[in-house]
Scaffold this active site. Structure first.
Site, PDB file in Angstrom:
ATOM      1  N   GLY A  15      14.663   6.400  -5.806  1.00  0.00           N
ATOM      2  CA  GLY A  15      14.877   6.614  -7.248  1.00  0.00           C
ATOM      3  C   GLY A  15      15.793   7.795  -7.517  1.00  0.00           C
ATOM      4  O   GLY A  15      16.684   7.717  -8.373  1.00  0.00           O
ATOM      5  N   ASP A  34       8.218   9.402 -13.109  1.00  0.00           N
ATOM      6  CA  ASP A  34       7.359   9.366 -11.924  1.00  0.00           C
ATOM      7  C   ASP A  34       5.974   9.841 -12.321  1.00  0.00           C
ATOM      8  O   ASP A  34       5.815  10.608 -13.283  1.00  0.00           O
ATOM      9  CB  ASP A  34       7.911  10.267 -10.803  1.00  0.00           C
ATOM     10  CG  ASP A  34       7.348   9.921  -9.435  1.00  0.00           C
ATOM     11  OD1 ASP A  34       8.054   9.271  -8.645  1.00  0.00           O
ATOM     12  OD2 ASP A  34       6.178  10.273  -9.163  1.00  0.00           O
ATOM     13  N   ARG A  94      -0.653  -5.207   5.601  1.00  0.00           N
ATOM     14  CA  ARG A  94       0.412  -5.597   4.666  1.00  0.00           C
ATOM     15  C   ARG A  94      -0.187  -6.076   3.354  1.00  0.00           C
ATOM     16  O   ARG A  94       0.355  -5.833   2.279  1.00  0.00           O
ATOM     17  CB  ARG A  94       1.244  -6.736   5.262  1.00  0.00           C
ATOM     18  CG  ARG A  94       2.405  -6.246   6.068  1.00  0.00           C
ATOM     19  CD  ARG A  94       3.157  -7.412   6.691  1.00  0.00           C
ATOM     20  NE  ARG A  94       4.015  -6.939   7.746  1.00  0.00           N
ATOM     21  CZ  ARG A  94       5.277  -6.561   7.577  1.00  0.00           C
ATOM     22  NH1 ARG A  94       5.834  -6.597   6.402  1.00  0.00           N
ATOM     23  NH2 ARG A  94       6.007  -6.133   8.589  1.00  0.00           N
ATOM     24  N   ASN A 101       0.560  -2.168  -4.429  1.00  0.00           N
ATOM     25  CA  ASN A 101       1.831  -2.162  -5.157  1.00  0.00           C
ATOM     26  C   ASN A 101       1.823  -3.135  -6.332  1.00  0.00           C
ATOM     27  O   ASN A 101       2.480  -2.891  -7.340  1.00  0.00           O
ATOM     28  CB  ASN A 101       3.003  -2.411  -4.204  1.00  0.00           C
ATOM     29  CG  ASN A 101       3.419  -1.126  -3.494  1.00  0.00           C
ATOM     30  OD1 ASN A 101       3.083  -0.026  -3.943  1.00  0.00           O
ATOM     31  ND2 ASN A 101       4.119  -1.239  -2.381  1.00  0.00           N
ATOM     32  N   ARG A 157      24.735  -3.899   4.744  1.00  0.00           N
ATOM     33  CA  ARG A 157      24.505  -3.546   6.161  1.00  0.00           C
ATOM     34  C   ARG A 157      25.279  -4.491   7.071  1.00  0.00           C
ATOM     35  O   ARG A 157      25.940  -4.071   8.028  1.00  0.00           O
ATOM     36  CB  ARG A 157      23.005  -3.641   6.465  1.00  0.00           C
ATOM     37  CG  ARG A 157      22.236  -2.465   5.889  1.00  0.00           C
ATOM     38  CD  ARG A 157      20.770  -2.493   6.296  1.00  0.00           C
ATOM     39  NE  ARG A 157      20.094  -1.280   5.857  1.00  0.00           N
ATOM     40  CZ  ARG A 157      18.875  -1.247   5.314  1.00  0.00           C
ATOM     41  NH1 ARG A 157      18.184  -2.352   5.133  1.00  0.00           N
ATOM     42  NH2 ARG A 157      18.342  -0.093   4.963  1.00  0.00           N
ATOM     43  N   HIS A 181      13.709 -10.534   1.519  1.00  0.00           N
ATOM     44  CA  HIS A 181      14.246  -9.246   1.967  1.00  0.00           C
ATOM     45  C   HIS A 181      13.279  -8.744   3.034  1.00  0.00           C
ATOM     46  O   HIS A 181      12.411  -7.953   2.800  1.00  0.00           O
ATOM     47  CB  HIS A 181      14.304  -8.295   0.771  1.00  0.00           C
ATOM     48  CG  HIS A 181      14.784  -6.927   1.105  1.00  0.00           C
ATOM     49  ND1 HIS A 181      15.892  -6.682   1.858  1.00  0.00           N
ATOM     50  CD2 HIS A 181      14.306  -5.706   0.773  1.00  0.00           C
ATOM     51  CE1 HIS A 181      16.074  -5.370   1.971  1.00  0.00           C
ATOM     52  NE2 HIS A 181      15.120  -4.759   1.324  1.00  0.00           N
TER      53      HIS A 181
END
Ligand code: APR
Length: 322
Positions: A15, A34, A94, A101, A157, A181
């Protein structure tokens, strides 16, 4: 002309480096948010204090969302970039991380819905395609106004490694990566070229396979070096390119996580998910999805990535229904 307003939620490594690129490029005034008190305020001031050297007139201000009321400063945002999230800690699966999240993204999404439902939103928090889906579900924003970071970074990349291999300018390398991704992204060799010359004419099959592998592991390679964090400079610039295409209506083709629906859903074999696709990005967000042809090998990779993204989206639905 009124300056654009760009809000960046999450003032961590990605960020804050993004905020600096946006300010230096004078894409608009940058509002940094934040949850940790002091971080967004301090980083914003620090970034703004450097702008005189570039003659950049962007205002950079920070707000902490420990006081949720401060989300009101999202109002009037043209673009919002979401980088808020937690990193995986030792012992965390995970799925645990996904659940945490989804919680963070849900809170952010509710506030975007409340204060800036017309903004175009770029989701960066990983797994970005899945978090884009979560943000879509909670915010109810039109799906074409939501994009996830993925191919923009992965393709950068891939282009970097190809230019290193060939010893030619990165500018002349055209290449793209779509799909999830993550480890099962799909770099497209057939569509990659250097100065218009297909790379398969220039680099051996074996070396191409190695470069593809390095691209897939690109994020991991940086983590291995940094040990305590993940990449942020290349992500910051890759997001800046997407934001610039939106705010300046450049209509660049930048692979990004976008919503699959209608005819495109039929073409790509999945419906109602966000996944990396070659898209045209302009003032209205995702303005066009390109349906590209797959070789047999690409199709099998594509099916794998579709399966993994679809199953993660189902997990998001479960989390959200709790
Ligand atoms: N609201 C606002 N900010 C939050 C919240 C929340 N609910 N939860 C966490 N944050 C903030 C953290 O305080 C931290 O400053 O998000 C920031 C995340 O920053 P870093 O931990 O430095 O992570 P970063 O490297 O910036 O990556 C951010 O982008 O590329 C992806 O995988 C990466 O998901 C990760 C995200």
């Amino acid at each position: 002309m009124q300056r654009s307003k760009i809000s960046v939620i999450g003032a961590g490594n990605v960020g804050s480096s993004l905020a600096q690129f946006l300010a230096i490029r004078e894409l608009g005034d940058v509002y940094l948010f934040d949850i940790i008190e002091g971080i967004p305020e301090g980083k914003a001031l620090d970034i703004m204090e450097g702008t005189p050297h570039w003659g950049a007139d962007s205002k950079v201000v920070g707000f902490n969302t420990a006081n949720e009321e401060n989300y009101r400063h999202l109002e009037g945002s043209n673009v919002i970039i979401v980088t808020a999230g937690l990193a995986r800690k030792p012992g965390m699966s995970r799925d645990d991380l996904l659940g945490k999240n989804v919680e963070v993204i849900s809170g952010v999404a509710r506030n975007i819905k409340k204060y800036a439902p017309e903004a175009i939103v770029v989701v960066v928090t990983n797994p970005a395609d899945i978090m884009a889906y979560a943000l879509y579900k909670v915010s109810g924003i039109k799906p074409e106004k939501i994009l996830g970071l993925g191919g923009s970074l992965d393709s950068a990349r891939f282009r970097t490694f190809l230019s290193m291999e060939l010893g030619v300018s990165v500018e002349d390398i055209s290449a793209f990566v779509i799909g999830g991704h993550g480890d099962d992204m799909v770099p497209f060799i057939r569509y990659s070229s250097a100065g218009g010359i297909p790379i398969s004419n220039l680099i051996s099959k074996e070396r191409i396979a190695e470069i593809v592998k390095r691209t897939r592991m690109g994020g991991g390679e940086i983590v291995n070096y940094l040990k305590t964090g993940s990449a942020y400079y290349a992500p910051g610039i890759s997001i800046t390119a997407m934001v610039e295409s939106i705010l300046r209506d450049r209509k660049r083709i930048i692979p990004s996580a976008a919503f699959l629906t209608g005819e495109h859903a039929k073409h790509y074999g999945a419906d109602g998910i966000f996944i990396g696709l070659p898209v045209r990005i302009g003032a209205n967000g995702v303005e066009h999805v390109y349906d590209i042809d797959f070789s047999e090998e690409e199709l099998s990779l594509w099916k794998k990535t579709i399966e993994s993204v679809t199953s993660s989206c189902k997990k998001v639905d479960e989390f959200l229904s709790r």
